[in-house]
Design an enzyme around this catalytic site. Structure first.
Site, short mmCIF file in Angstrom:
data_model
loop_
_atom_site.label_atom_id
_atom_site.label_comp_id
_atom_site.label_asym_id
_atom_site.label_seq_id
_atom_site.Cartn_x
_atom_site.Cartn_y
_atom_site.Cartn_z
CG ASP A 101 -0.41 -0.41 2.53
OD1 ASP A 101 0.93 -0.54 2.47
OD2 ASP A 101 -0.98 -0.37 3.50
CG ASP A 104 6.57 5.84 6.70
OD1 ASP A 104 7.06 7.03 6.44
OD2 ASP A 104 6.31 5.60 7.93
NE ARG A 167 -7.23 -2.07 8.15
CZ ARG A 167 -6.06 -2.07 8.16
NH1 ARG A 167 -5.22 -1.52 6.86
NH2 ARG A 167 -5.08 -2.46 9.08
P1 5GP Z 1 7.68 1.21 6.31
O1 5GP Z 1 8.21 -0.28 7.03
O2 5GP Z 1 8.07 1.35 4.96
O3 5GP Z 1 8.32 2.03 7.51
O4 5GP Z 1 6.19 1.11 6.76
C1 5GP Z 1 5.21 0.33 5.77
C2 5GP Z 1 3.98 0.36 6.34
O5 5GP Z 1 3.48 1.13 7.61
C3 5GP Z 1 3.00 0.31 5.57
O6 5GP Z 1 2.74 -0.88 4.93
C4 5GP Z 1 1.76 0.84 6.26
O7 5GP Z 1 1.02 -0.21 6.98
C5 5GP Z 1 2.29 1.53 7.59
N1 5GP Z 1 2.34 3.28 7.11
C6 5GP Z 1 3.20 3.86 6.63
N2 5GP Z 1 2.73 5.10 6.47
C7 5GP Z 1 1.60 5.21 6.43
C8 5GP Z 1 0.40 6.17 6.52
O8 5GP Z 1 0.53 7.46 6.20
N3 5GP Z 1 -0.81 5.66 6.84
C9 5GP Z 1 -1.07 4.52 7.17
N4 5GP Z 1 -2.33 4.16 7.55
N5 5GP Z 1 -0.19 3.48 7.33
C10 5GP Z 1 1.16 3.73 7.04
MG MG Z 2 1.21 -2.42 5.12
#
Ligand code: 5GP
Ligand code: MG
Length: 178
Positions: A101, A104, A167
């Site tokens: 999705d 980050d 969601r």
């Molecule tokens: P990462 O491991 O890249 O830091 O985080 C990825 C996961 O963090 C995504 O799959 C998602 O579940 C969650 N996430 C990161 N940013 C957002 C955001 O702005 N909104 C939401 N709802 N989830 C996020």
């Molecule tokens: Mg995720």
């Protein structure tokens, strides 16, 4: 504007913008990967809406699996360990296409790429609907297909939640500051 729990969010990316981005991704995937008989792997929970729309936009037929990543603190000093639940398919020699999705920091993806490569995937491609380039903490992480780049602010809707809710919204909303 919408309210989820204690927070207010404002409309940020409309349904039609999302669908335009998805159709672009689907066309690119057809050109690049159709001949490789790719196995799509969507990451639950957040990617379920994106995966459903992308698969229906895809101009070719392909298998899809749904997985969950699980973090737990191991008994050794290694700290946080990630495992993958639900990947029952043998991926040896396959082109695996991860559907995520949002990216980050990139931590989740980094681990997952390692795990899928260790399981013998011939290549692992990454498709993310959204990416926050300013939040990325892994310079070496290659995200092959990105739908829409967004600033480093929290978003909900279209599969993305805030503390379990939000969601089901068809559009994407951004956290409203004050
Ligand atoms: P990462 O491991 O890249 O830091 O985080 C990825 C996961 O963090 C995504 O799959 C998602 O579940 C969650 N996430 C990161 N940013 C957002 C955001 O702005 N909104 C939401 N709802 N989830 C996020
Ligand atoms: Mg995720």
């Amino acid at each position: 504007m919408i309210t989820i729990h204690d927070k207010t969010f404002q409309l940020y990316i409309s349904q039609s913008e999302i669908q335009t981005a998805i159709h672009k991704l689907a066309t690119q995937l057809e050109v690049d990967l159709k001949d490789q008989n790719p196995l799509f792997v969507a990451i639950l929970n957040g990617a379920f809406v994106f995966a459903a729309d992308l698969m229906r936009a895809l101009p070719f037929d392909a298998p899809i699996n749904f997985i969950k990543t699980q973090s737990y603190v191991g008994t050794t000093s290694s700290g946080t360990v990630q495992t993958v639940l639900g990947l029952n398919e043998n991926i040896e020699g396959r082109t695996v296409v991860i559907l995520e999705d949002i990216i980050d920091t990139g931590h989740t993806l980094k681990k997952l790429l390692q795990i899928l490569t260790d399981k013998g995937a011939a290549s692992v491609k990454v498709v993310a609907l959204l990416q926050k380039p300013d939040a990325l903490q892994h310079n070496d992480l290659e995200v092959d297909y990105i739908g829409i780049e967004i600033p480093n602010k929290f978003v909900v809707g279209y599969g993305l939640d805030y503390d379990g809710l939000g969601r089901g919204f068809a559009d994407i909303y951004q956290l409203k500051e004050n």
